[in-house]
Structure formats: structure tokens, C-alpha cells
Scaffold this active site. Structure first.
Site, mmCIF file in Angstrom:
data_model
loop_
_atom_site.group_PDB
_atom_site.id
_atom_site.type_symbol
_atom_site.label_atom_id
_atom_site.label_comp_id
_atom_site.label_asym_id
_atom_site.label_seq_id
_atom_site.Cartn_x
_atom_site.Cartn_y
_atom_site.Cartn_z
ATOM 1 N N SER A 161 0.806 -1.430 -0.015
ATOM 2 C CA SER A 161 0.135 0.016 0.052
ATOM 3 C C SER A 161 0.875 1.328 0.026
ATOM 4 C CB SER A 161 -0.868 0.109 1.115
ATOM 5 O OG SER A 161 -1.581 -1.008 1.471
ATOM 6 N N GLU A 174 -3.202 -0.183 -9.528
ATOM 7 C CA GLU A 174 -2.072 0.843 -9.830
ATOM 8 C C GLU A 174 -0.695 0.282 -10.232
ATOM 9 O OE1 GLU A 174 -2.895 4.749 -7.033
ATOM 10 O OE2 GLU A 174 -2.216 2.752 -6.012
HETATM 11 N N1 3HC Z 1 -16.805 -11.163 -3.879
HETATM 12 C C1 3HC Z 1 -18.041 -11.333 -4.708
HETATM 13 N N2 3HC Z 1 -19.171 -10.548 -4.057
HETATM 14 C C2 3HC Z 1 -19.022 -9.657 -3.079
HETATM 15 C C3 3HC Z 1 -17.592 -9.294 -2.558
HETATM 16 C C4 3HC Z 1 -16.610 -10.157 -2.945
HETATM 17 N N3 3HC Z 1 -15.405 -10.371 -2.505
HETATM 18 N N4 3HC Z 1 -17.752 -8.396 -1.665
HETATM 19 C C5 3HC Z 1 -19.011 -7.991 -1.631
HETATM 20 N N5 3HC Z 1 -19.671 -8.679 -2.820
HETATM 21 C C6 3HC Z 1 -21.030 -8.637 -3.116
HETATM 22 C C7 3HC Z 1 -21.819 -8.367 -1.937
HETATM 23 O O1 3HC Z 1 -22.173 -9.661 -1.427
HETATM 24 C C8 3HC Z 1 -23.258 -7.806 -2.365
HETATM 25 O O2 3HC Z 1 -24.126 -8.619 -3.039
HETATM 26 P P1 3HC Z 1 -25.669 -8.595 -2.759
HETATM 27 O O3 3HC Z 1 -25.882 -7.305 -3.423
HETATM 28 O O4 3HC Z 1 -26.145 -9.682 -3.625
HETATM 29 O O5 3HC Z 1 -26.078 -8.627 -1.248
HETATM 30 C C9 3HC Z 1 -22.664 -6.870 -3.496
HETATM 31 O O6 3HC Z 1 -21.295 -7.229 -3.787
HETATM 32 C C10 3HC Z 1 -22.709 -5.478 -2.961
HETATM 33 O O7 3HC Z 1 -22.119 -5.381 -1.764
HETATM 34 P P2 3HC Z 1 -22.547 -4.697 -0.456
HETATM 35 O O8 3HC Z 1 -24.119 -4.948 -0.500
HETATM 36 O O9 3HC Z 1 -21.828 -5.190 0.596
HETATM 37 O O10 3HC Z 1 -22.650 -3.104 -0.776
HETATM 38 P P3 3HC Z 1 -22.029 -2.050 -1.698
HETATM 39 O O11 3HC Z 1 -23.210 -1.898 -2.947
HETATM 40 O O12 3HC Z 1 -21.736 -0.979 -0.596
HETATM 41 O O13 3HC Z 1 -20.772 -2.400 -2.329
HETATM 42 C C11 3HC Z 1 -18.547 -2.176 -2.103
HETATM 43 C C12 3HC Z 1 -19.629 -2.952 -1.401
HETATM 44 C C13 3HC Z 1 -18.120 -2.466 -3.464
HETATM 45 C C14 3HC Z 1 -17.448 -2.725 -1.289
HETATM 46 C C15 3HC Z 1 -18.705 -0.680 -2.084
HETATM 47 O O14 3HC Z 1 -19.113 -0.198 -1.067
HETATM 48 C C16 3HC Z 1 -17.374 0.160 -2.190
HETATM 49 O O15 3HC Z 1 -17.119 0.286 -3.331
HETATM 50 N N6 3HC Z 1 -16.933 0.629 -1.262
HETATM 51 C C17 3HC Z 1 -15.414 1.523 -0.971
HETATM 52 C C18 3HC Z 1 -14.477 0.602 -1.079
HETATM 53 C C19 3HC Z 1 -13.195 1.170 -1.275
HETATM 54 O O16 3HC Z 1 -12.938 2.125 -1.304
HETATM 55 N N7 3HC Z 1 -12.133 0.397 -1.476
HETATM 56 C C20 3HC Z 1 -10.608 1.004 -1.439
HETATM 57 C C21 3HC Z 1 -10.078 0.715 -0.120
HETATM 58 S S1 3HC Z 1 -8.445 1.411 -0.052
HETATM 59 C C22 3HC Z 1 -7.375 -0.040 -0.462
HETATM 60 O O17 3HC Z 1 -8.016 -1.044 -0.849
HETATM 61 C C23 3HC Z 1 -6.290 0.382 -0.756
HETATM 62 C C24 3HC Z 1 -5.434 -0.017 0.379
HETATM 63 O O18 3HC Z 1 -4.151 -0.051 -0.077
HETATM 64 C C25 3HC Z 1 -5.521 0.428 1.715
#
Ligand code: 3HC
Length: 297
Positions: free
Chosen positions: A127, A160
Site C-alpha cells: 500500500s 495501480e
Molecule cells: N466477492 C463477491 N461479491 C462480493 C464481494 C466479494 N469479495 N464483496 C461484496 N460482494 C457483493 C456483496 O455480497 C453484495 O451482493 P448482494 O448485492 O447480492 O448482497 C454486493 O457485492 C454489493 O455489496 P454490498 O451490499 O456489501 O454493498 P455495496 O453496494 O456498498 O458494495 C463495495 C460494496 C463494492 C465494497 C462498496 O461499498 C465500495 O465500493 N466501497 C468502497 C471500497 C473502497 O474504497 N475500497 C478501496 C479501499 S483502499 C484500498 O484497498 C487500498 C489499500 O492499500 C488500503
């Protein structure tokens, strides 16, 4: 794409997702772990995610149930779990997704540099650590890049692709092509702290925690403000829980040590306190919020 066989070191939060997207793209994947229990947990997560994605594809009419089941079975069938680094010897690409500890990563790459064939490309999913230091430790800096995926890897569209001054052009091109092949939009980054996303995202998360500390607004209101005011899928405090409080703290500690004069890199006391209390966010069931699996309770 020249990359057919991929090794992923670490099958945790990020690693299992990288294993999965590579297998979904048709690569043979070695998922390497240090412990059978961690490996089993990572593989179980992949199976669960494949099942979930298949279910959604069926719901949306993109696949029949049989097609979804066959796709998941094929993808999972391309994954081989291993506890032996020698199994990575003939991989075209090895992606490291282990603990965020630079010395541990450097030692791993020094070892892999001796094990893997001469043209294996090495990538770190770090990261925040300098790619160049790991590249030098590997003994093959020209064949080294950063490949930084986002959590959850299966769903987030970005990768990235980070180059150092020593990265060969063809290696960088191959890494970008791999990013595209696994369904991501690659962006090219220089080897700077946090690359693009974390350089912007982590200071933003820090500001939200400082705001909470000062009592400017409640955590719920800070999160709602950014969700509904800016269209973010999660507010910053929920996101800190989602990323992991220990991960966020360790990124910041590394930066504060290296760049003590950068005002954007500040460690909120509330973050230290929560980590000391073992409240690490979603992964431990409690951070700023309480969690029930992947969802806020
Ligand atoms: N595999 C398959 N399906 C998955 C999954 C996975 N790993 N994770 C979630 N899903 C599914 C859920 O089960 C859900 O299905 P459903 O609609 O049938 O219930 C669907 O995806 C949508 O998920 P949620 O209902 O939990 O909620 P969201 O619509 O909010 O989507 C999210 C989830 C895509 C995580 C969204 O909230 C999001 O984009 N959040 C921001 C995440 C972000 O910013 N990530 C970057 C973090 S920084 C990083 O990673 C860098 C590091 O270096 C720190």
C-alpha cells in the site's frame, strides 16, 4: 498476454482476491501461504466469492446456473494451494501480498530472486512502501513493478501499476497488460508514497478521524455527509474500518517515519488507541463501528 502462470504470496484479505481474479482470467495460479490454516481460509473465501458472483450473474441473466457453476469450477480448478516457495520457480509473474513489513518483504524477494526463473516478473501489492527498495532486494530490479489492487479486489476496478527508475519498459507493459487481463483499469504511477490513491485517500481518512476526535460531528454524520454529499459508496470512517485500523496505522507510521515534515501524514490518537485495544475494524468485528461479517451490525 505473455503471463500464463501466476504466483501469489499471501492468501489473506488482498491476496485471495488477486488469486481469484487471476484464475478467473484463465491463468494457472499458485496460492502460497506460510500456514495450512491461512491457506484453507483464503481458498474458502475464494469459493464463497465465486459462488456469490455466479449467483449475481444468474440474477442479472448474464449466465445460466450451469454456466455460472462451470465458470466457478474452472476458475477454482486453476488454483493450486502451496506452502512451498519452490513451487513458484516457473511462474511468469509473482505478486506479493503479505504483511506490510518492509524487512519481511525484502527478505521474501531476496529468496524468490534465487528461486524463480530469470524472466519471472516480481510485483508487490504494498500500500505504501517504496517499490525500489524491494526491487533492489530481489536482485532483479529491471523486472520489478508495483501492482496495487483495491479491496475488495474482486469488485474494485482499479489497479495501480508502479514503475521505478529501473523497471524495463517491456516489464511495465506486461504488468499493465496483466492488469487489463484480470478485468481492471490500470493506471501508471511513479514510485511515490501511496502512489495515487492512498496518497489522497489516507490523509482524507485521517482528517475524518481528527474531526471525530475534536467532536466536530458524529461518525454517522461524517460518513453520511461524504456518502450523500460526494457520492462515495462508503463514508471515510466506515472505510477506515473496512480497510483495517491496523493497516491504516501501519501505513501512517511508515510515512511519518520517512517523511516527518509532511503535514498530511499525521496519526490521530483515536486510531492508535483503537488498535491498542484490538479494535481493528471489520476484520476483528469492531472498530469505529461493530461488524457482522462483511456488513455493519
Ligand atoms: N466477492 C463477491 N461479491 C462480493 C464481494 C466479494 N469479495 N464483496 C461484496 N460482494 C457483493 C456483496 O455480497 C453484495 O451482493 P448482494 O448485492 O447480492 O448482497 C454486493 O457485492 C454489493 O455489496 P454490498 O451490499 O456489501 O454493498 P455495496 O453496494 O456498498 O458494495 C463495495 C460494496 C463494492 C465494497 C462498496 O461499498 C465500495 O465500493 N466501497 C468502497 C471500497 C473502497 O474504497 N475500497 C478501496 C479501499 S483502499 C484500498 O484497498 C487500498 C489499500 O492499500 C488500503
Amino acid at each position: 498476454m505473455g503471463i500464463k502462470k501466476v504466483g501469489v504470496v499471501g492468501c489473506g484479505l488482498m491476496g485471495h482476491g488477486i488469486v481469484q481474479v487471476a484464475a478467473q482470467a484463465g491463468c494457472d495460479v499458485i496460492a502460497l501461504e506460510s500456514d495450512q490454516g491461512f491457506l484453507d481460509k483464503g481458498l474458502a473465501r475464494i469459493q464463497k466469492s465465486l459462488a456469490k458472483m455466479g449467483e449475481k450473474a444468474v440474477q442479472k441473466g448474464k449466465q445460466t446456473e450451469e454456466q455460472a457453476a462451470a465458470f466457478a469450477k474452472d476458475a477454482f480448478g486453476r488454483i493450486t494451494g502451496s506452502l512451498d516457495k519452490n513451487d513458484l520457480a516457473d511462474c511468469d509473474l509473482v505478486v506479493e501480498a503479505i504483511v506490510e513489513d518492509l524487512d519481511v518483504k525484502k527478505a521474501l524477494f531476496a529468496e524468490l530472486g534465487k528461486i524463480c526463473k530469470a524472466d519471472t516478473i516480481f510485483a508487490s501489492n504494498t500500500s505504501s512502501f517504496p517499490i525500489a527498495e524491494m526491487a533492489d532486494a530481489s536482485g532483479r530490479p529491471a523486472r520489478f513493478v508495483g501492482l496495487h489492487f483495491f479491496n475488495p479486489v474482486q469488485l474494485m476496478r482499479l489497479v495501480e501499476v508502479v514503475r521505478t527508475d529501473k523497471t524495463d519498459d517491456d516489464v511495465f507493459a506486461a504488468a499493465r497488460a496483466f492488469g487489463e487481463a484480470v478485468g481492471k483499469a490500470p493506471v501508471s504511477c511513479k514510485d511515490t508514497p501511496g502512489f495515487v490513491v492512498n496518497r489522497l485517500l489516507v490523509p482524507y481518512m485521517v482528517q475524518s478521524l481528527l474531526m471525530l476526535d475534536r467532536g466536530d460531528a458524529s461518525k454517522e454524520d461524517i460518513d453520511t455527509a461524504m456518502q450523500f454529499g460526494c457520492g462515495h459508496p462508503m463514508g471515510p470512517i466506515t472505510l477506515t474500518d473496512y480497510v483495517g485500523l491496523d493497516t491504516t496505522l501501519s501505513i501512517l507510521e511508515g510515512w511519518v517515519e520517512r517523511y516527518p515534515d509532511e503535514p498530511a501524514f499525521e496519526i490521530p490518537q483515536v486510531l492508535r488507541t483503537k488498535v491498542e485495544e484490538g479494535k481493528l475494524g471489520r476484520k476483528s468485528g469492531e472498530g469505529f463501528y461493530t461488524w457482522d461479517g462483511d456488513k455493519k451490525a
